[in-house]
Design a protein around this motif. Sequence first.
Motif, PDB file in Angstrom:
ATOM      1  N   GLY A   1       0.860  -1.156   0.002  1.00 45.89           N
ATOM      2  CA  GLY A   1       0.093  -0.022  -0.036  1.00 45.89           C
ATOM      3  C   GLY A   1       0.776   1.289  -0.041  1.00 45.89           C
ATOM      4  N   PHE A   2       2.006   1.279   0.686  1.00 42.23           N
ATOM      5  CA  PHE A   2       2.811   2.462   0.785  1.00 42.23           C
ATOM      6  C   PHE A   2       3.443   2.479  -0.412  1.00 42.23           C
ATOM      7  N   ILE A   3       3.938   1.568  -1.136  1.00 35.35           N
ATOM      8  CA  ILE A   3       4.639   1.718  -2.717  1.00 35.35           C
ATOM      9  C   ILE A   3       3.602   2.146  -3.405  1.00 35.35           C
ATOM     10  N   LEU A   4       2.479   1.494  -3.266  1.00 33.43           N
ATOM     11  CA  LEU A   4       1.365   2.186  -4.320  1.00 33.43           C
ATOM     12  C   LEU A   4       1.136   3.396  -4.239  1.00 33.43           C
ATOM     13  N   ALA A   5       0.863   3.669  -3.159  1.00 35.01           N
ATOM     14  CA  ALA A   5       0.883   5.430  -2.951  1.00 35.01           C
ATOM     15  C   ALA A   5       1.878   6.267  -3.189  1.00 35.01           C
ATOM     16  N   GLY A   6       3.028   5.829  -3.128  1.00 40.92           N
ATOM     17  CA  GLY A   6       4.165   6.473  -3.751  1.00 40.92           C
ATOM     18  C   GLY A   6       4.293   6.432  -5.298  1.00 40.92           C
ATOM     19  N   LEU A   7       3.930   5.394  -5.879  1.00 39.73           N
ATOM     20  CA  LEU A   7       3.863   5.421  -7.264  1.00 39.73           C
ATOM     21  C   LEU A   7       2.857   6.186  -7.887  1.00 39.73           C
ATOM     22  N   MET A   8       1.721   6.276  -7.265  1.00 37.87           N
ATOM     23  CA  MET A   8       0.690   6.917  -7.485  1.00 37.87           C
ATOM     24  C   MET A   8       0.963   8.579  -7.713  1.00 37.87           C
ATOM     25  N   ASN A   9       1.832   8.707  -6.585  1.00 38.65           N
ATOM     26  CA  ASN A   9       2.242  10.294  -6.585  1.00 38.65           C
ATOM     27  C   ASN A   9       3.164  10.581  -7.679  1.00 38.65           C
ATOM     28  N   ILE A  10       4.295   9.816  -7.808  1.00 35.89           N
ATOM     29  CA  ILE A  10       5.308   9.957  -8.644  1.00 35.89           C
ATOM     30  C   ILE A  10       5.130   9.525 -10.167  1.00 35.89           C
TER      31      ILE A  10
END
Length: 135
Positions: free
Chosen positions: A11-20
């Motif tokens: 979930g944290f990785i997905l949140a980061g990728l969504m932003n980036i």
Amino acid sequence: MNIKKEHLTKGFILAGLMNIVGVLLFSRFFSNTVIPETDPQAMSNFGLLMIVVWGFAYIAVSKNFHQVKWLIAVFTIEKLIYATHWTRWILDNKITDVLEKDKMAGIFYVIYGINDWMFFLFFLFVFLHVIRKKI
């Protein structure tokens, strides 16, 4: 509710990728002028760059989030601020005007707030579980 840390890490990785990826894609690597023109207060090129930086921060703590509970609280507040800003923006503006100027910018404005509300809830969920030592 018993949730595995591995799922939350994703979930944290997905949140980061969504932003980036989201910012870089829809802003065309900061060359799309319609996004910053539409909401210069929050979505200037500097603001977009800071969203990318937040994305890297989410990814940076993805494996040890349970050790930085107050940083997760900061992530929660940050997402609440952006989501609230988007909600006010969407109530005061016509998304069709943005879509007519630039489809990518219009799509960005359609989805970024939904994304921020979703990850606000995710970070809040994680924070509450970490603070209660259920993770």
